[in-house]
Structures are given as structure tokens and as C-alpha cells.
Design a protein around this motif. Structure first.
Motif, PDB file in Angstrom:
ATOM      1  N   TRP A  60      28.718  38.684  44.964  1.00 20.50           N
ATOM      2  CA  TRP A  60      27.833  39.681  45.588  1.00 20.50           C
ATOM      3  C   TRP A  60      28.465  40.234  46.869  1.00 20.50           C
ATOM      4  CZ3 TRP A  60      25.412  40.179  50.300  1.00 20.50           C
ATOM      5  CH2 TRP A  60      24.362  41.098  50.384  1.00 20.50           C
ATOM      6  N   LEU A  61      29.008  39.368  47.692  1.00 18.80           N
ATOM      7  CA  LEU A  61      29.587  39.789  48.966  1.00 18.80           C
ATOM      8  C   LEU A  61      30.909  40.521  48.761  1.00 18.80           C
ATOM      9  CD1 LEU A  61      28.972  39.690  51.949  1.00 18.80           C
ATOM     10  CD2 LEU A  61      30.069  37.466  52.087  1.00 18.80           C
ATOM     11  N   ASP A  62      31.740  40.027  47.878  1.00 17.64           N
ATOM     12  CA  ASP A  62      33.037  40.676  47.621  1.00 17.64           C
ATOM     13  C   ASP A  62      32.847  42.087  47.072  1.00 17.64           C
ATOM     14  OD1 ASP A  62      34.764  38.737  48.525  1.00 17.64           O
ATOM     15  OD2 ASP A  62      34.851  37.683  46.612  1.00 17.64           O
ATOM     16  N   GLU A  63      31.862  42.269  46.212  1.00 16.33           N
ATOM     17  CA  GLU A  63      31.606  43.581  45.625  1.00 16.33           C
ATOM     18  C   GLU A  63      31.248  44.599  46.709  1.00 16.33           C
ATOM     19  OE1 GLU A  63      27.945  44.434  43.211  1.00 16.33           O
ATOM     20  OE2 GLU A  63      29.438  44.528  41.603  1.00 16.33           O
ATOM     21  N   ARG A  64      30.456  44.189  47.661  1.00 15.63           N
ATOM     22  CA  ARG A  64      30.051  45.107  48.730  1.00 15.63           C
ATOM     23  C   ARG A  64      31.192  45.373  49.712  1.00 15.63           C
ATOM     24  NH1 ARG A  64      26.251  43.512  46.086  1.00 15.63           N
ATOM     25  NH2 ARG A  64      24.182  44.500  46.049  1.00 15.63           N
ATOM     26  N   ARG A  65      31.995  44.361  49.964  1.00 18.72           N
ATOM     27  CA  ARG A  65      33.147  44.585  50.846  1.00 18.72           C
ATOM     28  C   ARG A  65      34.120  45.564  50.212  1.00 18.72           C
ATOM     29  NH1 ARG A  65      36.602  41.250  51.627  1.00 18.72           N
ATOM     30  NH2 ARG A  65      36.139  39.643  50.081  1.00 18.72           N
ATOM     31  N   ALA A  66      34.311  45.449  48.932  1.00 20.27           N
ATOM     32  CA  ALA A  66      35.224  46.362  48.234  1.00 20.27           C
ATOM     33  C   ALA A  66      34.697  47.794  48.270  1.00 20.27           C
ATOM     34  CB  ALA A  66      35.411  45.906  46.792  1.00 20.27           C
ATOM     35  N   PHE A  67      33.421  47.953  48.122  1.00 17.34           N
ATOM     36  CA  PHE A  67      32.829  49.287  48.160  1.00 17.34           C
ATOM     37  C   PHE A  67      32.952  49.889  49.558  1.00 17.34           C
ATOM     38  CE2 PHE A  67      29.171  52.107  48.846  1.00 17.34           C
ATOM     39  CZ  PHE A  67      29.471  53.064  47.894  1.00 17.34           C
ATOM     40  N   ILE A  68      32.704  49.083  50.557  1.00 16.79           N
ATOM     41  CA  ILE A  68      32.859  49.560  51.940  1.00 16.79           C
ATOM     42  C   ILE A  68      34.290  50.014  52.171  1.00 16.79           C
ATOM     43  CG2 ILE A  68      32.892  48.831  54.366  1.00 16.79           C
ATOM     44  CD1 ILE A  68      30.538  46.964  53.683  1.00 16.79           C
ATOM     45  N   GLY A  69      35.237  49.257  51.610  1.00 15.12           N
ATOM     46  CA  GLY A  69      36.640  49.595  51.804  1.00 15.12           C
ATOM     47  C   GLY A  69      37.031  50.920  51.191  1.00 15.12           C
ATOM     48  N   ASP A  70      36.259  51.437  50.230  1.00 15.50           N
ATOM     49  CA  ASP A  70      36.568  52.726  49.614  1.00 15.50           C
ATOM     50  C   ASP A  70      36.124  53.907  50.463  1.00 15.50           C
ATOM     51  OD1 ASP A  70      37.720  51.511  47.472  1.00 15.50           O
ATOM     52  OD2 ASP A  70      35.878  51.484  46.266  1.00 15.50           O
ATOM     53  N   SER A  71      35.422  53.636  51.559  1.00 13.22           N
ATOM     54  CA  SER A  71      34.903  54.712  52.410  1.00 13.22           C
ATOM     55  C   SER A  71      35.357  54.471  53.847  1.00 13.22           C
ATOM     56  CB  SER A  71      33.376  54.757  52.349  1.00 13.22           C
ATOM     57  OG  SER A  71      32.934  54.743  51.018  1.00 13.22           O
ATOM     58  N   PRO A  72      36.638  54.703  54.162  1.00 12.65           N
ATOM     59  CA  PRO A  72      37.196  54.258  55.441  1.00 12.65           C
ATOM     60  C   PRO A  72      36.564  54.876  56.671  1.00 12.65           C
ATOM     61  CG  PRO A  72      38.717  55.696  54.276  1.00 12.65           C
ATOM     62  CD  PRO A  72      37.638  55.380  53.331  1.00 12.65           C
ATOM     63  N   VAL A  73      36.080  56.114  56.607  1.00 15.69           N
ATOM     64  CA  VAL A  73      35.529  56.750  57.806  1.00 15.69           C
ATOM     65  C   VAL A  73      34.091  56.322  58.051  1.00 15.69           C
ATOM     66  CG1 VAL A  73      34.980  58.931  58.929  1.00 15.69           C
ATOM     67  CG2 VAL A  73      37.080  58.711  57.594  1.00 15.69           C
ATOM     68  N   ALA A  74      33.290  56.340  56.983  1.00 11.15           N
ATOM     69  CA  ALA A  74      31.867  56.058  57.143  1.00 11.15           C
ATOM     70  C   ALA A  74      31.520  54.598  56.919  1.00 11.15           C
ATOM     71  CB  ALA A  74      31.067  56.922  56.172  1.00 11.15           C
ATOM     72  N   ARG A  75      32.498  53.785  56.513  1.00 10.54           N
ATOM     73  CA  ARG A  75      32.173  52.457  56.006  1.00 10.54           C
ATOM     74  C   ARG A  75      31.505  51.549  57.028  1.00 10.54           C
ATOM     75  NH1 ARG A  75      38.503  51.096  55.180  1.00 10.54           N
ATOM     76  NH2 ARG A  75      39.085  50.709  57.347  1.00 10.54           N
TER      77      ARG A  75
END
Length: 944
Positions: A60-75
């Protein structure tokens, strides 16, 4: 101001580079996740959605970290949503969960720094990650190289940026140890560069230069990144050490960075570009030192352009710092309007919500940072040269308040002390401007600002220590507080060893390092307690106004608050609910020389000079009275509280003479104590905390006495203490511990009680500034007191120099009395110099007799001194101030009712019965004897 601005701002962030690139870290830390196509307004819902967390927390946590990483400016905006969605911390000993959570904290911290430029918040997050790692090493699946490169390196660099240089040095030393243990020469060489930067800003230039040279030996390849980075650090150190070739060295680094940048792939360009930008800032610094302001401005522009080219959506802080540097450069060239433009651009980078229509930023939702503080200061300078004094003062006061808030983030106490010295330069400049303006306008709001500004410069570290100590010891013994106590015990153990062992320098170095590491860990635990809302450490000096302090001043009471600057001395005269006046004493250096010369001649070396040159003493005493005490009608005030500063802590104000005199009898000299009752305090905020620590108007207190007069040859015996104990009214003492019973244990167990504690013994001062009280079984050092819970309303130290010690700028004397105050004592009575045998033995019984009668320790002490002067039985020489003026009352004024020992009723019955029995026995014995005599007489008569 020019030097101040350039030095402070340029340092923040210069050469503080994350050792490895962002992309490498993401590849190591972030697991790939399925591509998500969610509408923007659903992102936060998705982040908070805890579905699946119970089944597989790590996934659950890894999935959200990966998604955040795809949005470098707004993450960065998504991290709080993830934190809100976390229902728990990882299960103990679950490696997958622990590693996922640890990675999340590091990535959160990294983006706080690189994307948002929020240095203090990034520091908090990295510290949380470090704390978690230290507690869960076995479960977190990362090796030491990773910890050193992606946790300790950025954390150490952040400490340097914020000014907590002692914590920075400690952190980079840890990286050195990791790298050396794992034989990682690249990491070791880079860490030497970061360590050199930390040393440089803690004013250890030779250690810094040695570190960078060690790094260069490990990285000889002139075309490699690490060698280039170290070369840039070396260039600045050469300039500071005034060695030739600094510009040449820096140009080599620029050439090397440029070549490496041209050859590098995308993954390497970020750190190279950041390093190149830093070298251009060094170049600008060198050119400014040579007076080449235009060229320096061009170099600053090049540094900014590199950041804009390679980091279009990140490094906001670095860009803001580069624009602020340009603003400072333009300010020095007197191009004020252009400087304001760049200052505004800097604030827009640092505080996205900033509106340039407001001259200064609203900091209610902003993260405090050194660059912001210096940018505000720069704008204030521009306002001042444009003759807008009010606007200039507004900015200076805001910068000072923010600086204090930032200082409270420091972990290392030594860094706080160092920052105090630096902050006082700003305070003096503000006071010069504010007082001059107040003298023209008499505006009450401005007077309050002056009071608050002086307060920010005084005993703030002491206040924080007391506040933290009071809160920590009220917490239940859970795992965190128990670990904290173990750390505290270990610190005391190693400090004790250090005090008792001075021969093996290698062992001493290792022990000092161990103490530093333990103190750092303890500070992290305190932060954890604070984060868990177990205690709050908000300084009154930060959040409260002067009006709140003024309300606590009593009727017919005056507070004199001193600030000793390099140029002038400022005194605020405060009465209940009002600032009576503000005074300025010119030529502070000459006044300092006069006071120190007076103390050294007449007090520190015994009473001989005072006795032999009494006319000179009286003359100088009266001169200091007229210099240091405002010309006020003292008859209007029944009492005065002195808040001294710097060397004035060592001066007995009550013994100054109010007029010139030719009288030879010291008992008849016109001392100030004849006009008003005098007490002392460290600062307004601390005084307020002491006053409010007990809401009762009167306290019933017993007196526990500890009297050590025999030391079995370890220290000189003190026979006068025997006399002191004999003369004390036994009704006053509820309990007396004499010689072998006056143990440290018996003393410590009474500290948390609501009782007066009296100690008569030796007070030791070590060469390193440590102080200790000598008890029958062991020494009580100040670091022992630091970890004790003290609730005593009054501690009386009838020991030599209990009120004096190492003088720290902005904090006062590091005395034993101060450490009892830090641990919670409401007030302390202690001596500024050696206690005289004759006076000490007579003073103590008289003081307690007056306490029983007057119920006020300040008044009782003053009365005891006056009675001493008026007592015709005392020798005239014993009435010299040396013999009686050393004992000072420091802390909150209070009403204390001493619980006297009354004789129980049954003891009266026993006594009466005993008398009757004795009389009956005597009567019986007399009768018996009389009968024997009569019988003998009758026998003789019969014989005749």
C-alpha cells in the motif's frame, strides 16, 4: 551589515550537495507501480484511501510513493494525504513494512528540501527517519552506505544550512566512520568535503582545511566529481585563511565542473550543475573581497542562470538564495531600488504565497529559513537608507523574531550559544535605531518592541532548558521516556569520567565524541516527545508580548533590564504595566573596562585592596553607581529587580555607593541597599516562568540543611561550617545532614519536594568551566543537576562562587545556581566570590531568623546585610562589602513561611514527669539522709 549579510547568506547552502543524484535514489528506493490514471480531484482521496493497508501495509505504501514520484513538481502536496491515510506504524520486526515506511520518510524529506525548499521541515522529516532507523535497525533493509548517502549526508548538510554546526560536524563524522568501515573511498572523500564545510562555519578553519586535504588524497582524479567538489571547498578555505591562490583553485573547479557537465548524462547533470552554481557563488565572494562588486554581481547572475536552466521546477530555495545574493550585492553598490526587485524575487521563490505588494512577507504559513531572514534584513536596510525608519524597524524586528524561532530548532546546545553571539549583533543595531526613534516619538508600541528585542538576546537557552526539563519529568515512564533516562544516565557517566581523567588524550577525544553522540540522540528523543505532543516548548519570548511581563511587576517595584552591546549599553526601566524610560550609556568599552577593573581589584583577590585603599574604592563605587543606575527617585520604589547582562552579572549592585563619602567606617558608607531592596533575575521570560510556577501566594516550606565541614584530606576542612550549624536555631531546621550524612543521595531525594534546601560545603570549578558541589560521598556536577527534577522554592548555596562560572555571551554565568534554575528551582541564593569564614557562619543563622519573621527571602537577605552593617559587635573591617555583598538572590520573589519545629505535647508531659520524678527522688533522698543522721545522733546519745 555588509559583512554580516554576505557572510551569513552566502554560507547557507554553499557547497552543501547531496552526495548522489536523485534518480539513483529513486531507482533504489521506489518500487515500480502500475500506471494510474486518476482525475486530479481524486488524487487526495486515493492517497488517503486505506483500503488494502491492513492486508499488505508495505505494498500500500510503496504504491503511493511510486505514484508521487511520477509527479515531481506537484508531488509534495500528496505526502500529507498519505500520512493521513496511514492507520499505524509498521509492525515490530516486520522488515517489509519497516523498509517501506523508512523509504517513505526519506523521500518525503528529500522532496521537502529539493522541490519545496523547506529546510526546517525537511530536517524534521530526516530526523524522524533517523530516529526510526536507530530504533529498528534489524528490520530496515538498507545497508550503512545507503544510510550514510541518503539519510545522514542530506541531514548533515541541512544542519549546516540552518546554522546548527555542532550537529552537522557530528553527523558528518558518523558518515566518515561508516565509509571507513565499509572501505568506500568515494563516500569518505565526499564526506570530508561536507565535514570541512561544517568545520568552516563553526570557526574551526584549520580542521576544515585538514579535512578537505584528506578528501583530496582519497580523490586524486582531477576530472572526477568528488575531486572537483573538494577543490571548490578548498578555494573558499584558502580565501578565509588568506592563503594565495584561492581564485586560481576556484577557477580550476569551475573548469572541471563545466567539462564534466558537458560530458554527463541526464542522471548526472543535476549534482554537477548544483556544484557549478556553488563555485560561481564562491567566485563572487572572492571578487567582493577584492572590491570588484560589478564582477561579483555577474558571477552571482551566472550562478542563478545555471539553477534556472537545470532545475526549472525545483531548488526553489537555492534560486531564492541566488537572487538574494544579487540583492545584497546591489545593496552594497547603493542600487537600492534594483536590490529591492531581487529581494522580492527571492521571497517569491522562498514563499510562493508572498505578495510583492506587501513589503515584508506574512510568515504565518511560511517555513522559517536563514535565507528568508537575511532577505527581510536586506529589505529593511533599503528602507533605512530611504529614510523610512518605521518600515526598517518593522523588518529588523521580524528578522530577529524569526531568527529566534529558527534557533530553537537547533539540536546542539553549543550551536544555540554560538547563534546567541551572532544574534546580538543584530539586536544592537535594532536597539540603536529603535531607541533613537523612541526618544523622538515616545510611542508606547515602540517602547514595547525595545523591551521584547532585549529579551530575545537574554538567557533563551536557559529558558528552553528549564521549560523542557519541567515538561519531560512530568511524563509517564513509557518506552520513550525510559530510553531518554538511559541516555541521560550514559551522558552523566561519560561526563564524570571526563572530569576525573585528563591524561590520555586519545581516550579523552573518544569520550568527547561519545558524549556528543549521546547528546544528539537525546535531542532527537526530545523532538520525538515534542512531536507526540507530550510537551510543547514555545518560548514566552517568541509568542508573548512585553505587556504580559509588565503585568507581573509588583506595586512600587521597578525592573532594570540591561543590554550590553559593543558600542552602547541600553537600560529599560519597567514598572507595573508600563515602560517608565529607556536609557542609553555611551562608550560601552570604557564602562566594561571600569567594571572589570573594579571587580578584579576590590573583590576577586580578597579584601586587602578595599581595606588599604578605601578612599579609591568609595570613589569608584560611586562612579559606577552614577554610570550604571539611572537618576531615578529610588524612594518611590520599595524594591528593584536587576536583569544584568554580560560582565554586569558579576557586579553587586546593592553595594554601590549613592554618594561620595569621606567616612572611614565601612558600616556607615551610603550603600544603595539602604534605599531599596535589590534582587536579580536572568530574563523577563524566565522570571515570568518562575513567578507562575506556583500560583499560591504563600508557601509553607521546611528547611533541610546539608553541612559538610570535614573532607578527610580531599579538600581543606571548613570549621566555620560547624559554627554555622551550631548557631542555627534548631527550630528552623526540619532536618540536618552533617558531614558523612550530608550525601549527594540525601540531597537529591529532597529536590523534588516543596522545601528550602540549604547547602554549606565547597563548590569546585574545573578548568573546563564545569562546576560541582562537594558532598560527603561524591561530587554533584552541573550535568547531574541538568537531569534532576527540582521543585524547591529556594536553594541556598553557602559555598564559594555558587553564583559565578564561565561567562557566556547572551546567557550569563554558567554557575551552579544557574543549573538549579534550569532544572526548576524557583529561586537561588548564592555567592559571587569566595564566602568569608566569619561572615558565612554569622550570616546564615541571622538570615533564617529574618526569614521566619519576614516571610520573604529577598527582604530577609537585605535585612541581614543591613543588620550586619549596623551591628557594633562586628569589626569595622568585616563591614567592607567584600564580606557581605557576594550573596545574591536570583529568581522569583515569593512569600515563604518556614515551618518551624515545635515541641510535641507528649514531650512536655515527659519533661514535666521527669522533673516531678527528679524532685520526688531528691525529696526521698533528703528524707532518708535526714533519718540516717537522726538515727546516728540517737545512737550516740544512747551510748553516752
Amino acid at each position: 551589515m555588509a559583512t554580516f549579510v554576505k557572510e551569513k547568506l552566502w554560507t547557507v547552502g554553499v557547497l552543501l550537495l547531496i552526495i548522489s543524484g536523485t534518480l539513483y535514489m529513486m531507482a533504489q528506493v521506489v518500487k515500480p507501480a502500475a500506471t494510474l490514471s486518476l482525475p486530479v480531484d481524486s488524487i487526495y482521496i486515493y492517497m488517503k484511501d486505506s483500503t488494502g493497508q491492513a492486508a499488505d501495509y508495505a505494498a500500500w505504501l510503496d504504491e503511493r510513493r511510486a505514484f508521487i514520484g511520477d509527479s515531481p513538481v506537484a508531488r509534495y502536496a500528496y505526502y500529507e494525504a498519505v500520512a493521513a491515510g496511514l492507520q499505524r506504524k509498521p509492525r515490530k520486526n516486520n522488515g517489509d513494512e519497516a523498509s517501506a515506511y523508512f523509504s517513505y520518510l526519506i523521500q518525503y524529506a528529500y522532496d521537502a528540501l529539493k522541490v519545496k525548499g523547506w529546510v526546517p521541515e525537511s530536517m524534521d522529516l530526516y530526523e524522524q527517519a533517523l530516529q526510526y532507523y536507530e530504533q529498528n535497525k534489524a528490520a530496515v533493509d538498507y545497508d550503512e552506505d545507503f544510510i550514510a548517502g541518503y539519510l545522514l549526508t542530506p541531514l548533515g548538510n541541512i544542519y549546516t544550512r540552518l546554522g546548527d554546526f555542532n550537529s552537522a560536524v557530528l553527523t558528518h563524522r558518523k558518515i566518515n566512520e561508516y565509509a571507513a568501515r565499509n572501505k568506500d573511498s568515494v563516500l569518505l572523500a565526499s564526506s570530508y568535503g561536507n565535514l570541512a564545510v561544517a568545520y568552516r562555519w563553526s570557526d574551526s578553519l584549520q580542521l576544515a582545511y585538514s579535512a578537505v586535504e584528506k578528501g583530496l588524497l582519497l580523490a586524486p582524479d582531477s576530472l572526477a566529481y568528488t575531486h572537483t567538489y573538494l577543490t571548490g571547498v578548498k578555494a573558499e578555505l584558502q580565501q578565509l585563511l588568506q592563503e594565495p591562490g584561492a581564485a586560481v583553485t576556484n577557477d580550476k573547479a569551475i573548469t572541471s565542473y563545466t567539462r564534466l557537465l558537458q560530458q554527463a548524462g541526464d542522471a548526472e547533470k543535476s549534482r554537477l550543475a548544483e556544484g557549478l552554481s556553488a563555485c560561481y557563488r564562491i567566485k563572487a565572494k572572492l571578487q567582493e573581497g577584492a572590491g570588484e562588486w560589478n564582477k561579483a554581481g555577474q558571477a552571482y547572475q551566472q550562478a542563478l542562470q545555471i539553477l534556472q536552466q537545470y532545475f526549472p521546477g525545483s531548488l526553489r530555495r537555492e534560486k531564492g538564495m541566488a537572487q538574494a545574493n544579487i540583492g545584497h550585492n546591489l545593496l552594497q553598490q547603493k542600487k537600492y531600488n534594483e536590490a529591492i526587485v531581487y529581494y522580492d524575487r527571492a521571497l517569491l521563490q522562498l514563499i510562493p504565497a508572498y505578495k510583492s505588494g506587501n513589503y515584508y512577507p506574512d510568515m504565518s504559513d511560511a517555513v522559517v529559513d536563514n535565507v528568508i531572514i537575511e532577505t527581510i534584513s536586506g529589505k529593511a536596510e533599503c528602507a533605512l537608507v530611504n529614510n523610512n525608519v518605521g518600515l526598517a524597524l518593522e523588518g529588523m524586528l521580524q528578522a530577529s523574531a524569526l531568527e529566534q524561532q529558527l534557533r530553537r530548532k537547533f539540536l546542539a546546545v553549543q550551536s544555540k550559544y554560538n547563534q546567541n553571539v551572532f544574534s546580538r549583533q543584530r539586536t544592537e543595531k535594532i536597539l540603536a535605531l529603535a531607541v533613537a526613534q523612541w526618544q523622538k516619538t515616545k510611542e508606547p508600541k515602540l517602547a514595547m518592541a525595545i523591551v521584547e528585542q532585549i529579551e530575545r538576546s537574554k538567557a533563551q537557552v536557559l529558558y528552553e532548558a528549564r521549560e523542557k526539563n519541567n515538561a519531560v519529568y512530568n511524563q509517564p515512564d513509557d518506552s520513550i521516556t525510559l530510553t531518554r533516562k538511559r541516555l541521560a544516565n550514559n551522558i552523566q557517566y561519560y561526563r564524570q569520567w571526563l572530569a576525573e581523567n585528563t591524561n590520555d588524550s586519545a581516550d579523552i577525544t573518544r569520550t568527547k565524541q561519545k558524549i556528543a553522540e549521546l547528546e544528539y540522540s537525546l535531542a532527537l528523543f526530545d523532538n520525538q516527545l515534542k512531536a507526540g505532543h507530550k510537551f510543547s516548548a514555545t518560548a514566552l519570548a517568541v509568542t508573548d508580548s512585553a505587556q504580559q511581563w509588565l503585568r507581573l511587576i509588583g506595586d512600587q517595584q521597578l525592573v532594570l533590564n540591561y543590554f550590553v552591546g559593543n558600542n552602547d549599553i541600553y537600560i529599560t526601566a519597567l514598572a507595573k504595566d508600563t515602560v517608565k524610560d529607556v536609557f542609553v550609556l555611551k562608550n560601552a568599552a570604557a564602562i566594561k573596562d571600569s567594571v572589570i577593573s573594579y571587580l578584579e581589584k576590590f573583590y576577586y583577590n580578597g579584601p586587602a585592596a578595599m581595606q588599604e585603599t578605601s578612599a579609591l574604592f568609595c570613589e569608584q563605587s560611586h562612579s559606577l553607581y552614577t554610570t550604571l543606575l539611572p537618576a531615578l527617585n529610588w524612594n518611590s520604589y520599595r524594591s528593584v529587580i536587576i536583569l544584568p547582562d554580560e560582565y554586569l552579572y558579576q557586579l553587586p549592585f546593592e553595594a554601590l555607593q549613592t554618594k561620595a563619602t569621606a567616612v572611614t567606617n565601612p558600616g556607615a558608607w551610603p550603600y544603595w541597599l539602604h534605599q531599596t531592596v535589590v534582587g536579580y533575575a536572568f530574563s523577563l521570560s524566565l522570571w515570568q516562568q518562575q513567578v507562575m510556577s506556583d500560583t499560591a501566594k504563600k508557601v509553607d516550606a521546611k528547611v533541610y540543611g546539608y553541612f559538610v565541614s570535614e573532607f578527610n584530606g580531599t579538600y581543606p576542612d571548613l570549621p566555620q561550617i560547624k559554627n554555622e550549624y551550631r548557631e542555627l536555631d534548631k527550630k528552623t531546621l526540619s532536618k540536618a545532614y552533617v558531614n558523612n550524612k550530608a550525601t549527594r543521595h540525601n540531597f537529591e531525594k529532597q529536590l523534588a519536594g516543596n522545601n528550602i534546601l540549604h547547602v554549606s560545603t565547597h563548590n569546585q570549578q574545573l578548568p573546563n568551566g564545569d562546576v560541582a558541589l562537594v558532598f560527603a560521598d561524591s561530587l554533584l556536577y552541573q550535568w547531574h543537576v541538568q537531569f534532576l527534577q527540582v521543585r524547591s522554592p529556594l536553594i541556598v548555596l553557602n559555598a564559594c562562587k555558587g553564583a559565578t562560572g564561565l561567562l557566556r555571551q547572551g546567557e550569563g554565568l554558567m554557575s551552579m545556581g544557574r543549573f538549579f534554575t534550569a532544572s526548576g528551582a524557583k529561586a537561588v541564593i548564592a555567592s559571587l566570590w569566595n564566602v568569608n569564614d566569619e561572615t558565612g557562619a554569622a550570616f546564615v543563622p541571622e538570615f533564617y531568623n529574618n526569614m521566619v519573621r519576614l516571610h520573604n527571602p529577598v527582604t530577609a537577605l537585605q535585612t541581614t546585610k543591613i543588620n550586619w552593617l549596623q551591628n557594633t559587635a562586628n569589626r569595622p573591617v568585616a563591614k567592607l562589602p567584600y564580606y557581605w555583598a557576594g550573596l545574591s538572590y536570583i529568581g522569583a520573589w515569593q512569600q515563604l513561611d518556614i515551618v518551624t519545629q515545635t515541641t510535641p505535647w507528649y514531650q512536655f508531659v515527659i519533661a514535666i514527669a521527669s522533673v516531678i520524678l527528679v524532685l520526688t527522688g531528691l525529696f526521698w533522698f533528703k528524707n532518708r539522709r535526714a533519718k540516717k543522721i537522726l538515727n546516728k545522733a540517737a545512737t550516740k546519745t544512747g551510748q553516752l
